[in-house]
Design an enzyme around this catalytic site. Structure first.
Site, PDB file in Angstrom:
ATOM      1  N   ASN A   1      44.539 -14.417   1.067  1.00 50.01           N
ATOM      2  CA  ASN A   1      44.001 -14.704   2.411  1.00 50.01           C
ATOM      3  C   ASN A   1      43.695 -13.403   3.152  1.00 50.01           C
ATOM      4  O   ASN A   1      44.100 -13.214   4.293  1.00 50.01           O
ATOM      5  CB  ASN A   1      44.977 -15.584   3.203  1.00 50.01           C
ATOM      6  CG  ASN A   1      44.341 -16.161   4.459  1.00 50.01           C
ATOM      7  OD1 ASN A   1      43.125 -16.136   4.619  1.00 50.01           O
ATOM      8  ND2 ASN A   1      45.167 -16.693   5.352  1.00 50.01           N
TER       9      ASN A   1
ATOM     10  N   GLU B   1      40.327 -14.923  -2.478  1.00 49.91           N
ATOM     11  CA  GLU B   1      40.106 -14.817  -1.026  1.00 49.91           C
ATOM     12  C   GLU B   1      40.469 -13.409  -0.546  1.00 49.91           C
ATOM     13  O   GLU B   1      41.214 -13.249   0.411  1.00 49.91           O
ATOM     14  CB  GLU B   1      40.873 -15.899  -0.269  1.00 49.91           C
ATOM     15  CG  GLU B   1      40.240 -16.211   1.070  1.00 49.91           C
ATOM     16  CD  GLU B   1      40.824 -17.426   1.786  1.00 49.91           C
ATOM     17  OE1 GLU B   1      40.334 -17.711   2.895  1.00 49.91           O
ATOM     18  OE2 GLU B   1      41.738 -18.085   1.253  1.00 49.91           O
TER      19      GLU B   1
ATOM     20  N   ASP C   1      43.090 -20.426  -7.075  1.00 52.90           N
ATOM     21  CA  ASP C   1      43.200 -21.447  -6.045  1.00 52.90           C
ATOM     22  C   ASP C   1      42.130 -22.504  -6.322  1.00 52.90           C
ATOM     23  O   ASP C   1      40.947 -22.255  -6.113  1.00 52.90           O
ATOM     24  CB  ASP C   1      43.004 -20.803  -4.670  1.00 52.90           C
ATOM     25  CG  ASP C   1      43.037 -21.801  -3.533  1.00 52.90           C
ATOM     26  OD1 ASP C   1      43.278 -23.004  -3.790  1.00 52.90           O
ATOM     27  OD2 ASP C   1      42.818 -21.389  -2.378  1.00 52.90           O
TER      28      ASP C   1
ATOM     29  N   ASN D   1      42.095 -25.436  -4.797  1.00 54.58           N
ATOM     30  CA  ASN D   1      41.907 -26.239  -3.587  1.00 54.58           C
ATOM     31  C   ASN D   1      41.978 -27.739  -3.865  1.00 54.58           C
ATOM     32  O   ASN D   1      41.289 -28.542  -3.222  1.00 54.58           O
ATOM     33  CB  ASN D   1      40.585 -25.883  -2.898  1.00 54.58           C
ATOM     34  CG  ASN D   1      40.772 -24.832  -1.816  1.00 54.58           C
ATOM     35  OD1 ASN D   1      41.648 -24.957  -0.961  1.00 54.58           O
ATOM     36  ND2 ASN D   1      39.979 -23.768  -1.859  1.00 54.58           N
TER      37      ASN D   1
ATOM     38  N   HIS E   1      49.362 -18.802   1.207  1.00 55.47           N
ATOM     39  CA  HIS E   1      49.662 -19.193  -0.166  1.00 55.47           C
ATOM     40  C   HIS E   1      50.828 -18.352  -0.667  1.00 55.47           C
ATOM     41  O   HIS E   1      51.177 -17.329  -0.078  1.00 55.47           O
ATOM     42  CB  HIS E   1      48.467 -18.926  -1.087  1.00 55.47           C
ATOM     43  CG  HIS E   1      47.301 -19.822  -0.860  1.00 55.47           C
ATOM     44  ND1 HIS E   1      46.931 -20.820  -1.740  1.00 55.47           N
ATOM     45  CD2 HIS E   1      46.387 -19.849   0.145  1.00 55.47           C
ATOM     46  CE1 HIS E   1      45.841 -21.422  -1.291  1.00 55.47           C
ATOM     47  NE2 HIS E   1      45.494 -20.860  -0.145  1.00 55.47           N
TER      48      HIS E   1
END
Length: 254
Positions: A9, A35, A148, A150, A245
């Site tokens: 992130n 990310e 990830d 999602n 995360h």
């Protein structure tokens, strides 16, 4: 061979929260990042090199401050593949792969479906990525796709499956795709070793969700079935708190 996967992130934000110290303490051979939200030139890469990751590869989104994936490696890979060759995926910097001998490690950041347009984008990505993975495994059979996704695959992977049944990330169509992806020849490495509930990798920043462990398991190490006998472990490292995360770690016999 130990492989970690972490949606940070924002790599610059994670660095400010002690990411390098954590990386040195865990010391995976390869870490897949998602990310990253930065271009390589925006990051002090000397920090990674000082930690033992002299080989680092970045595939950023064209849009600044958005998406992006990277690989940090202790040993030099035989080959790096940037993206998939599918333009709309690669514009957003969502796939990068490193080949080490007969093993291929990919960092993937699957889109979220936050609104109807993005959900359609996500579903198209999922379908096209399945085709891409099918073709890739004809050449690189021992494929590991970390990242990830999602998506929470089963009810056990989300803290409140009833209330979230109509929320992107736990929609029937997404879960069906995950089942299909696994059935195409992948192993969910964490569930291969751990069938227990309440194991999550993402928590909202709202409502004290992480302290209450009201989370979602969105991050996976999907391992091609050809590696089944070489898969040694997979764990969730929930103590790492540099992001919303947490990372996963898997070990493969090289």
């Amino acid at each position: 061979m130990t492989i970690a996967s972490y949606n940070v992130n924002g790599i610059r934000a994670a660095l400010n929260k002690g990411f390098i110290e954590w990386l040195q303490s865990v010391g995976p051979d390869v870490i897949c990042l998602q990310e990253i939200k930065a271009m390589k030139e925006q990051v002090d890469v000397a920090l990674f090199e000082a930690a033992g990751y002299n080989y680092h590869y970045w595939f950023s989104a064209q849009k600044k401050g958005y998406s992006g994936v990277a690989l940090l490696c202790k040993q030099e890979p035989d080959h790096i593949a940037y993206g998939t060759g599918i333009d709309y995926m690669d514009f957003e910097g969502r796939n990068i792969r490193a080949d080490f001998g007969d093993i291929s490690v990919m960092s993937m950041y699957l889109p979220s479906g936050t609104n109807m347009d993005r959900l359609e984008f996500k579903l198209k990505y999922m379908a096209d990525f399945q085709k891409y993975a099918d073709e890739l495994r004809k050449e690189r059979e021992n494929l590991i796709v970390c990242g990830d996704y999602n998506i929470c695959h089963e009810a056990i992977d989300i803290h409140d499956p009833v209330r979230n049944k109509n929320v992107s990330g736990f929609l029937p169509v997404e879960r069906e795709w995950m089942s299909s992806f696994i059935n195409s020849g992948f192993i969910d490495s964490f569930r291969n070793f751990n069938k227990e509930p309440h194991n999550y990798t993402w928590w909202s920043y709202r409502a004290n969700a992480r302290n209450n462990n009201k989370g979602w398991r969105l991050d996976y190490g999907m391992v091609n079935e050809s590696l089944k006998d070489r898969l040694r472990r997979c764990v969730i490292l929930s103590e790492a708190k540099h992001s919303d995360h947490c990372p996963i770690l898997l070990e493969i016999e090289k």
